[in-house]
Design a protein around this motif. Structure first.
Motif, PDB file in Angstrom:
ATOM      1  N   SER A 104       4.770   8.038   1.048  1.00 20.98           N
ATOM      2  CA  SER A 104       4.380   7.481   2.346  1.00 20.98           C
ATOM      3  C   SER A 104       5.523   7.621   3.343  1.00 20.98           C
ATOM      4  CB  SER A 104       4.021   5.997   2.227  1.00 20.98           C
ATOM      5  OG  SER A 104       2.851   5.814   1.474  1.00 20.98           O
TER       6      SER A 104
ATOM      7  N   THR B  61       3.098   4.373  -0.999  1.00 16.60           N
ATOM      8  CA  THR B  61       3.344   5.175  -2.204  1.00 16.60           C
ATOM      9  C   THR B  61       4.682   5.897  -2.014  1.00 16.60           C
ATOM     10  OG1 THR B  61       2.183   7.084  -1.273  1.00 16.60           O
ATOM     11  CG2 THR B  61       0.858   5.493  -2.516  1.00 16.60           C
TER      12      THR B  61
ATOM     13  N   HIS C 134       0.788  -1.229   0.000  1.00 13.33           N
ATOM     14  CA  HIS C 134       0.000   0.000   0.000  1.00 13.33           C
ATOM     15  C   HIS C 134       0.819   1.277   0.000  1.00 13.33           C
ATOM     16  CE1 HIS C 134      -3.487  -2.506   0.649  1.00 13.33           C
ATOM     17  NE2 HIS C 134      -2.941  -3.035   1.719  1.00 13.33           N
TER      18      HIS C 134
END
Length: 678
Positions: free
Chosen positions: A336, A333, A331
């Motif tokens: 992040s 990116t 999850h």
């Protein structure tokens, strides 16, 4: 003078926050709108007071409120750039501040400001979240509440959710609140009393429905062989496992532990649905930010041999870390935040209980409380439907939210001993008390051990709540009593990192008057007692695998040959050599062993007050009240040694700056040349 609207808001918040069935610690927020004078113009202005970021409703005070201009807050609607950039609106809240603005506004500020109601509550009650996480939660909301409470599908907290709820209220003027899918409830009212009543009515109605309509065994049957162990056996097993589990949970960063074996936890751990439900993780953002997306579950019955259970926990921990890294990589990116750590915050052991972890005891305890909330939520959802938490991707968006990262960055720098668990013997008075006080002040959790239970309890209470210190009654001459005391430390904080062998007593007699009993007593307490404590604590430290410190409060009398002191001096010399022996032996485990050699500590000393002072004064031919001055005058610095000076030496040895020092004795004697170490 506090504004009447604020007084009512604080009273309502404290009542709601004090009830764990209404909301969890530091969860939820409340608000009130009213009019006050602008400090610049003197003219009335419409304001909103709302619980700020990170506060707790149960203990909320006025400084914990954000204060915003309502006209400016609502004007943000006209410049809102859309859901893809909604995080930008949090920074805009600062420009809506009234006066100094109070506490930092939370992400839920828009929910309170945009809803057209003077008073708003946003809460996380177990019963409400149970409906919010049920697979058919929308239909259940309609069945339970009719049109008085409206379903709002999951949306991450933020400006858009505030707009959504505001639109729902406009479209449903008869409604008193909403169920927020996967999250909690929000209620409102024209007065503070009405808002609180509506919140409580939603919670009571949901609770009543679950109680009356719910299945009798929503978690399935008890699995054969998974029933809770008997009390004594369960606690002993937990104490044996705690240091191992804490060490695993501290692979990335040191953690403090908390143990829970409440009926709700033990029942969940015994049931058929334990593993599939635990794998789904928690749902409410407040829950999984504390508990991580899912717990680690030991997949063995409580009858499994301890060694087998420990080996399996190590295997499961390695797998958990791999799974967590995969979750992050699925999850994350490019923008992040970096992965914060792959260790579990919750470890569930069937038949035994739950271990929870955090950077400090309060965080560890609250994580456990949140998982109990999650168990209650799962029970409620499974009782009337199927538990269906928010998707994993949404959990990641919140766990690694830039706004959450900013909140973490605002935390104060930890104290030097934060995350350390100290075990201090003889801590009910004198030098031991001073050491306990200093270590707690430097951030350690402290186990106050003393043979006098009342004294231990008094000192622990002085240090703060049980999140800071716990008392244990321990006669250090008894191996069983020492083992029980270290077990208590493991159950209270997860293990032990820093041991101070301070318990002692003194009998001053000439050789010919020293009895066998005198000799045995002093050696039992100081030589044998220190050995027993060091042996038992070292076992826990080795199981944790995080190193540690052992400090002996020896004495200059272990080096200096004074008159009428053979039993005491010999026992102190024994302690002094234990330091060297154990430093040599425990170094391979990262455990440092050092000693402190004080001169006579007269003021504040339990030993001197118990007769030793009078005996030594007689030996030196000075009045007892002048003994401290006498000791000071024979030193190079001409200074009296006090308990806090010994405590300072213990901190220096364990606070981190002397990370490569072991086998050392630090004199704290103001300079007694005859006691110089050679």
């Amino acid at each position: 003078m506090t504004h009447p609207t604020v007084q009512a808001l604080l009273a309502r918040s404290n009542r709601l926050g004090a009830d764990p069935t209404t909301t969890n610690y530091a969860g939820g927020n409340t608000s009130a709108k009213g009019t006050a004078d602008d400090p610049v113009t003197g003219r009335p202005v419409d304001l909103m007071w709302v619980k700020g970021s990170g506060g707790d409703l149960g203990t909320l005070t006025e400084p914990g409120l954000s204060v915003l201009r309502l006209d400016r807050l609502r004007a943000l609607v006209d410049v809102y750039p859309g859901v893809e950039r909604e995080d930008e609106m949090v920074a805009a809240f600062d420009y809506c501040a009234h006066g100094k603005g109070g506490a930092a506004p939370s992400i839920d500020t828009a929910m309170h400001g945009l809803v057209d109601a003077d008073h708003v509550d946003h809460l996380h009650p177990d019963a409400g979240i149970a409906i919010a996480t049920a697979a058919d939660g929308e239909a259940l909301t309609k069945e339970i509440f009719g049109d008085r409470v409206v379903w709002v599908s999951w949306r991450r907290p933020g400006f858009q959710l505030g707009l959504d709820i505001a639109a729902v209220k406009r479209a449903n003027p008869q409604a008193v609140g909403v169920i927020l899918g996967g999250h909690g409830i929000t209620a409102w009212g024209a007065t503070s009393e009405e808002c609180e009543a509506n919140s409580l009515d939603i919670i009571a109605t949901a609770t009543r429905y679950l109680d009356e309509r719910g299945a009798a065994e929503p978690f399935g049957a008890v699995r054969p062989g998974y029933a809770p162990l008997p009390d004594a056996e369960r606690r002993a097993r937990a104490a044996a496992l705690a240091p191992v589990v804490r060490g695993l949970a501290s692979t990335d960063r040191r953690q403090v532990g908390h143990f829970t074996d409440s009926a709700a936890v033990l029942d969940f751990l015994a049931r058929e649905k334990l593993e599939p439900l635990a794998a789904l993780g928690t749902s409410c953002p407040d829950h999984f930010l504390r508990t991580k997306v899912r717990p680690l579950v030991l997949d063995l019955p409580p009858s499994a041999p301890l060694d087998e259970a420990i080996a399996r926990l190590r295997e499961l921990h390695a797998a958990y870390r791999e799974d967590y890294r995969a979750y992050y990589e699925r999850h994350a990116t490019p923008d992040s935040p970096a992965m914060r750590g792959a260790d579990p915050a919750i470890v569930l052991v069937p038949g035994v209980g739950m271990f929870s972890f955090g950077a400090d005891k309060q965080t560890a305890r609250v994580a456990g409380e949140f998982y109990v909330n999650a168990i209650n939520v799962m029970r409620g959802a499974e009782a009337v439907s199927t538990y269906a938490p928010i998707p994993e991707a949404e959990k990641f968006r919140i766990e690694y939210w830039a706004l959450e990262e900013a909140k973490l960055a605002r935390r104060p720098k930890p104290k030097p001993l934060a995350g350390r668990v100290a075990f201090v013997t003889g801590a009910g008075s004198g030098i031991g008390r001073a050491i306990a006080v200093r270590l707690a002040a430097e951030g350690a959790c402290v186990v106050v051990a003393d043979r006098d239970a009342e004294s231990a309890a008094t000192v622990a209470a002085e240090l703060g709540t049980t999140d800071v210190a716990v008392p244990v009654t321990a006669d250090v001459t008894s191996a069983d009593a020492v083992a029980a005391a270290v077990d208590a430390a493991a159950l209270a904080f997860g293990g032990v990192d820093l041991v101070v062998n301070n318990a002692g007593l003194s009998i001053s007699k000439p050789l010919l008057e020293t009895t066998d009993a005198d000799w045995d007593l002093q050696h039992d307490v100081m030589a044998k007692g220190s050995f027993l404590v060091a042996r038992t604590a070292a076992r826990a430290m080795i199981a944790q695998g995080m190193g540690g410190d052992v400090v002996y409060i020896a004495s200059k009398n272990g080096v200096f040959a004074g008159p009428n002191n053979v039993a005491y001096g010999a026992a102190k010399a024994d302690q002094a050599h234990q330091v060297r022996l154990l430093a040599a032996e425990l170094g391979e485990h990262g455990i440092k062993v050092n000693g402190v050699n004080p001169d006579g500590v007269v003021r504040g000393s339990g030993i001197f007050a118990g007769g030793w002072g009078a005996q030594r004064a007689a030996v030196y031919g000075v009045p007892e009240e002048k003994l401290g001055e006498f000791y000071a005058q024979r030193t190079l610095l001409k200074r009296e040694v006090l308990p806090e000076h010994v405590a300072a030496a213990v901190f220096v040895l364990t606070g981190g700056d002397l990370s490569h020092t072991t086998g050392l004795h630090v004199p704290v004697d103001a300079g007694v040349a005859a006691a110089f170490l050679r």
